[in-house]
Each structure stands twice: as structure tokens, then as C-alpha cells.
Scaffold this active site. Structure first.
Site, short mmCIF file in Angstrom:
data_model
loop_
_atom_site.label_atom_id
_atom_site.label_comp_id
_atom_site.label_asym_id
_atom_site.label_seq_id
_atom_site.Cartn_x
_atom_site.Cartn_y
_atom_site.Cartn_z
NE ARG A 1 1.50 52.09 52.98
CZ ARG A 1 0.56 52.94 53.40
NH1 ARG A 1 0.91 54.13 53.86
NH2 ARG A 1 -0.70 52.62 53.33
CG HIS B 1 14.18 46.41 52.54
ND1 HIS B 1 14.76 45.89 53.68
CD2 HIS B 1 14.99 47.45 52.15
CE1 HIS B 1 15.86 46.56 53.96
NE2 HIS B 1 16.03 47.51 53.05
#
EC number: 3.1.4.-
Length: 629
Positions: free
Chosen positions: A361, A358
Site C-alpha cells: 500500500r 512499508h
């Protein structure tokens, strides 16, 4: 019959013939009339009327009766007063024992109320301070079957209680502070009979009172519905209930102040934690990004559902993000300064922690999927510029300051976030982080919007980020599936558009499941690694056994868990969204292809496990034979 004061209608209804009446007052020792006694039809051969002797006898008898009745009344009143005082003492003890949680406090108060006043339902509605009186922020609803001795009752009711609250009556009490005792609800114009529709409950009588704090401010409403013995609420019930409401106001006000203090302390701790970890991107970095050449969407492959960021470096992800906003014409439409925009993107990226999955990206990939749905999936034909702006910002910011652990972990560890937010813990924090960054000087990309547009974008943005909580996805997806399956969805209706935007956020958030197999496999391993890290924390810090998907020792079950994830979460929403626009079908096909791959791996693992179990059994049998021989 010859006396004008006699009403012969009584005889007609009763089928009885009244000939003579002796009626005398029943008086207490002070001569105050407390009742009336009446003798009818003296029994005598000639049907003689009552005489003076009868009057003397009856009068003497009633003198004793008056004293007895008065004494009985006083005794009964003293018993009621004693019981009332005892209950109020018990209630005071409960209130001052429970000062940390409003839901627990109200639950105990309602239990005492139901027990004392013997009614079928008790409700407490707390007034929302941020709204006008008559609107309630929290609703508590209790009936005797809701609680037992093992304390399993869910104390705070859901956002929509199973028993609809009659806003007409409770709203009137909240506005006026008036006490309402309604013996027959269906004969009262203020009662809305629709609250009983589609339920097995029928409202008969209502007793509703305001809850007032020490300052005289109405902070809520307390309502009783239907006495168990089916009689209306009487004056004694009103007096006891009024005392309850007074204690309620004291306790709730104190507990709310305590909760407010806890939230303020939690906010302070979070703010200090955030400030120590994050910072707004330096102006020099923004100037550097501002001077970079921004390639086309085709160069970054942004218009392809099969997009992967593996070949892009961090600068490329920043430039690709700028390209998405440019191609959606958001900078020009909303008069966003380019330098401020560059600094905002850098600050958003900086506010993502370096966790396994998380991270920046992931947010970038979710944003690309939403962009692709707009451009390639033709969803821009349905949504407005304002909605596109809110959704694309929402995707980019939807996991800001994610700690690599889920909502349940925040609750289990009593983290400051769990004290600050009662539901969608992380999602509320992500939204707050988004607002903090976007409102910071030098990052205020929405500063040129009108007040109306600004408030509209913020409302859409909050809903978009909260929609990434899968708990809310499960709550709303049924209505969305029914809408698209009907084939008559009207996307001009705001409630339908709200459902669509929420589902688009979910589709984008889990879009890794629709990527080419090699991309999907790698992303799934990243997700599993982050889950395993949380499982390790649970074992080490909480001393609990984590769930299978969090347990590193059960990593071989990843293929079967992925199949379950696809079947329960991904496939249904991709099937539904592809009905909104056929141009979105590649997402569904990608999901189907990956399910097939994961299913094959799951079957291989199952077969291998069976063979190993069989081999272990054969080895045990051989060992047993050797031992016997």
C-alpha cells in the site's frame, strides 16, 4: 688560482680567498674511496703552501678516519636493518591478526607507515576490478591527527576524501607498476597543483608505489606525502616502503578474498530466505488481472494530490497501477507485453511483506504521487519517457522485501544484508529485488528494450531507489536547493536532472505528510506503530534503549516528533520542488496544513504535561505539610 681545476666562482659566492688546497681521498680498509677530505689555506707567516710532511700527516690521519667512517656506516646500516626487520615483523603480526576487514587492516598498516617513515600523510587507493586500471573503488587517507588511542578514527574515507587524490600520479603507478619518488611535486609535470587548492595543506614530496598481490596483479596504490622533517624521501625510505607495499598486497588480497567469501555466503542466505518467502505470481492470477476492466484515472482519483487508498481493495490498487502506466503511455512506448506486465505487477505486490507500513500500500501511494506529479504537476514536460518509466518503476519497487526495520537495525543486528552492503543497506536490497523480479521469465517487462535503453533504464532505476535513503537526500539536497533558488536552473544538464529525479523520489516517498489531515494522522500512526515494533525488538533482542521515535513508552511525543520531521525533511524539499513547477504547490500547502495540526497537538501535550507536573509538585507539597504537622 693558477690551477685550471679550481673554480673561483666558489670564492666569489663565499667571499673567501683560497690560496692553497690539500685534497686527499678517504678510503676504507679495502682501498675503496668512500669520501674526500680537504684542507684549505695552511696557516703560516709567509702563506706557505702545504708540503710533503703535511701530506704524510694528513694521509695518516685519514687512514684512521676511513676506518671510523666505514665502521659508523656499517653500524648505522645494521641499526636501520634491525629496525626495518622489527617493523616488518610487527606489520606481519598485524596483518595476520586482522584478516576480516579491509578498512581495519589498511588503517593499521597506514598507522605503522606514518610512525616509521615520519610523513605527514599516507594514502591507500584500491583498484576497482570492474573498471580499467587507474580508477579506484575505495580510498583511505590518514594523517597523524586522525587517530588516537581510543580508536575513534573513521577508518574508511568518504566517497570524496577530504584530501583530493592526485589521479595523475596514482593513476600512472596503477597502470605501469612504476615506483615514483618525487622530491619537488610542484616542479613535476605529473603533479596537479589543484589538489592543494582550498586546503591548508601543501604537497612538497611524494613517494608512490604499487600494491601487488601474490599473482603479480596490481590491486592498489600506496602513497606517502611530505616527510615531517621536510626532506625528500631517500633510498632507505623507498626500501622500507617497498617492503610495506609487499606486505600490504598480501594482507589486502587475503582480506578481500575473505570478504568476498562472506558476501557470497550472505547472498546465499538472503537468496534462500527470499525464495522461501516469495514466489513469482502464478500465471492464472495474471490472466485474471488481464481480463479485468481498467477504470479511468478520474474513477480512481489518481490525478489528485489528496488521493487516498483507504477506499480501494487490493484488486483496485492493481488496476489503478495499470491505469497509471497506460496513461503515461509506457506500455506502447516500450513495447511491454500486457500479460507479462500484469504478472510483473502481481509479483511486485507479492514481494512486499505484510509489515505495518512499508508494504504494498505504501509503494502504491508513492507511485500515485509520482504519477500525479507527472500529469497534474506537469513534470512530464521536463522528463523523458525513459526517465518516467524508471521513476514509476522505482516508486513501485522502492521498498521491496522491507522487513519493517531500518538500516541501523540491520547494522546493529549484523544481519546478512549489512554484511552484503556497506551503505544504504535496505535500498540496495530493494533494487536487487526489483532486478531479480524484472529479469525473471514471465516478468521481464523490459525485454523489448535495446541494450542501450535497457542499461539506461537500469542506471536510472538504481539511482531512483537509492535516492529514497534519507542519508543520500541530506547529502544532495543542498545542491538542489541552491539550484532552484538561483532561478536559472538548466534542466537540460544531466547533473541537474539527476538531482531533480532524486528529489522527486523523496517528495513521493514522504508524500503522506501532504495528504488530508485524517489520512495523514492515520498514516503517521501506522509509521509510529512500525517504529515501536522495531523499538520492542531492540529492547528484547539487543537489550538497548531505543531512540524516542522507536520507544513505545514515549508515544505521547508523536506530535512534536512529526513537527520535527516536517521541519527537517519534508518542508524544505516541498518548498524547493514547488519552485520547479507551480503546479506542485498543493503538496507544499498540504504539508503546511498538517504541520499546523501537529503543532497544535504538540502544544496541547506540552501544556498538559506542564499542568501534570505542577499538580504533582502541589501534591508533594501537601504531603510534606501533612507530614510536618
Amino acid at each position: 688560482m693558477q690551477d685550471s681545476r679550481f673554480h673561483e666562482e666558489v670564492d666569489k659566492k663565499m667571499g673567501y680567498k683560497t690560496r692553497s688546497i690539500l685534497s686527499m681521498p678517504l678510503k676504507d680498509r679495502d682501498g675503496v674511496v668512500i669520501g674526500v677530505a680537504q684542507a684549505i689555506n695552511k696557516i703560516s707567516p709567509a702563506d706557505e703552501p702545504f708540503d710533503e710532511h703535511d701530506e704524510k700527516v694528513f694521509g695518516s690521519y685519514l687512514a684512521f678516519c676511513g676506518i671510523g667512517v666505514k665502521n659508523a656506516q656499517l653500524y648505522e646500516r645494521s641499526q636501520l636493518e634491525n629496525r626495518r626487520n622489527q617493523v616488518l615483523l610487527d606489520l606481519a603480526r598485524v596483518i595476520f591478526e586482522e584478516q576480516s576487514n579491509v578498512a581495519n587492516l589498511i588503517h593499521k598498516i597506514m598507522m605503522h607507515t606514518l610512525s616509521l617513515l615520519q610523513c605527514e600523510r599516507c594514502q591507500v587507493l584500491l583498484v576497482d576490478d570492474s573498471q580499467h586500471l587507474g580508477l579506484f573503488s575505495r580510498v583511505f587517507d590518514l594523517q597523524p591527527s586522525d587517530f588516537d588511542n581510543d580508536d575513534t578514527y573513521n577508518r574508511e574515507g568518504p566517497q570524496e576524501p577530504r584530501f583530493p587524490i592526485n589521479i595523475g600520479i596514482t593513476g600512472l603507478v596503477a597502470r605501469t607498476g612504476e615506483i615514483l619518488n618525487i622530491p619537488d611535486a610542484y616542479n613535476d609535470d605529473r603533479f596537479d597543483p589543484s589538489v592543494d587548492e582550498d586546503t591548508n595543506f601543501r604537497t612538497q614530496s611524494i613517494l608512490c608505489m604499487p600494491i601487488i598481490n601474490a599473482s603479480g596483479k596490481i590491486i592498489g596504490v600506496m602513497q606517502l606525502v611530505n616527510k615531517v622533517d621536510k626532506t625528500p624521501f631517500n633510498k632507505n625510505d623507498e626500501n622500507i616502503f617497498e617492503a610495506f607495499a609487499i606486505f600490504c598486497g598480501m594482507g589486502i588480497n587475503n582480506t578481500q578474498m575473505y570478504e568476498t567469501t562472506l558476501k557470497a555466503m550472505a547472498k546465499q542466505r538472503i537468496a534462500l530466505e527470499v525464495l522461501s518467502y516469495h514466489a513469482t505470481a502464478p500465471l492464472e492470477e495474471a490472466n485474471r488481472l488481464k481480463k479485468m476492466n481498467i477504470a479511468s484515472s478520474q474513477r480512481y482519483n489518481l490525478l489528485d494530490y489528496r488521493f487516498s487508498d483507504f477506499c480501494l481493495d487490493d484488486d483496485d490498487t492493481l488496476k489503478a497501477t495499470i491505469r497509471m502506466f497506460l496513461d503515461l503511455d509506457l506500455l506502447e512506448t516500450f513495447h511491454i507485453n500486457y500479460e507479462i506486465f500484469c504478472r510483473w505487477i502481481l509479483s511486485v505486490k507479492k514481494n512486499y511483506r505484510n509489515v505495518t507500513y512499508h508494504n504494498w500500500r505504501h509503494a502504491f501511494n508513492v507511485t500515485q504521487t509520482m504519477f500525479c506529479m507527472f500529469k497534474t504537476g506537469h513534470m512530464s514536460n521536463i522528463l523523458t519517457n525513459t526517465e518516467r518509466l524508471a521513476l514509476i518503476i522505482g516508486c513501485l519497487c522502492h521498498d521491496l522485501d522491507h522487513r519493517g526495520t531500518n538500516n541501523q537495525f540491520q547494522i546493529k543486528t549484523d544481519s546478512p544484508l549489512s554484511e552484503l552492503y556497506s551503505t544504504s543497506v535496505l535500498e540496495h536490497h530493494h533494487f536487487d529485488q526489483c532486478i531479480m523480479i524484472t529479469n525473471a521469465k514471465g516478468n521481464d517487462i523490459l525485454c523489448n528494450l535495446s541494450q542501450v535503453d535497457y542499461e539506461k533504464v537500469l542506471g536510472l532505476l538504481e539511482n531512483a531507489i537509492l535516492a529514497t535513503d534519507l542519508a543520500l537526500y541530506f547529502r544532495y539536497r543542498g545542491a538542489f536547493f541552491q539550484l532552484v533558488n538561483s532561478g536559472t536552473a538548466d534542466w537540460s544538464l544531466e547533473e541537474n536532472r539527476d538531482l531533480l529525479r532524486s528529489m522527486m523520489m523523496t517528495v513521493s516517498d514522504v508524500s503522506a505528510i501532504s495528504k488530508p489531515w485524517e489520512v495523514q494522522k492515520k498514516v503517521a500512526e501506522l509509521v509510529a506503530s512500525e517504529f515501536f515494533e522495531q523499538g520492542d525488538l531492540e529492547k528484547r533482542e539487543l537489550k538497548v534503549q531505543p531512540s524516542a521515535m522507536m520507544d513505545r513508552d514515549q508515544k505521547d511525543l508523536l506530535p512534536s516528533m512529526q513537527v520535527g520531521f516536517i521541519d527537517n525533511i519534508c518542508m524544505p524539499v516541498y518548498e524547493a520542488i514547488s519552485k520547479v513547477s507551480p503546479k506542485l504547490e498543493p503538496l507544499l500547502k498540504g504539508c503546511q496544513e498538517n504541520r499546523k495540526r501537529w503543532s497544535e497537538l504538540a502544544e496541547i501535550h506540552t501544556k498538559k504535561s506542564q499542568e501534570e507536573s505542577l499538580q504533582e509538585k502541589n501534591d508533594e507539597d501537601e504531603d510534606e505539610k501533612e507530614s510536618t504537622s
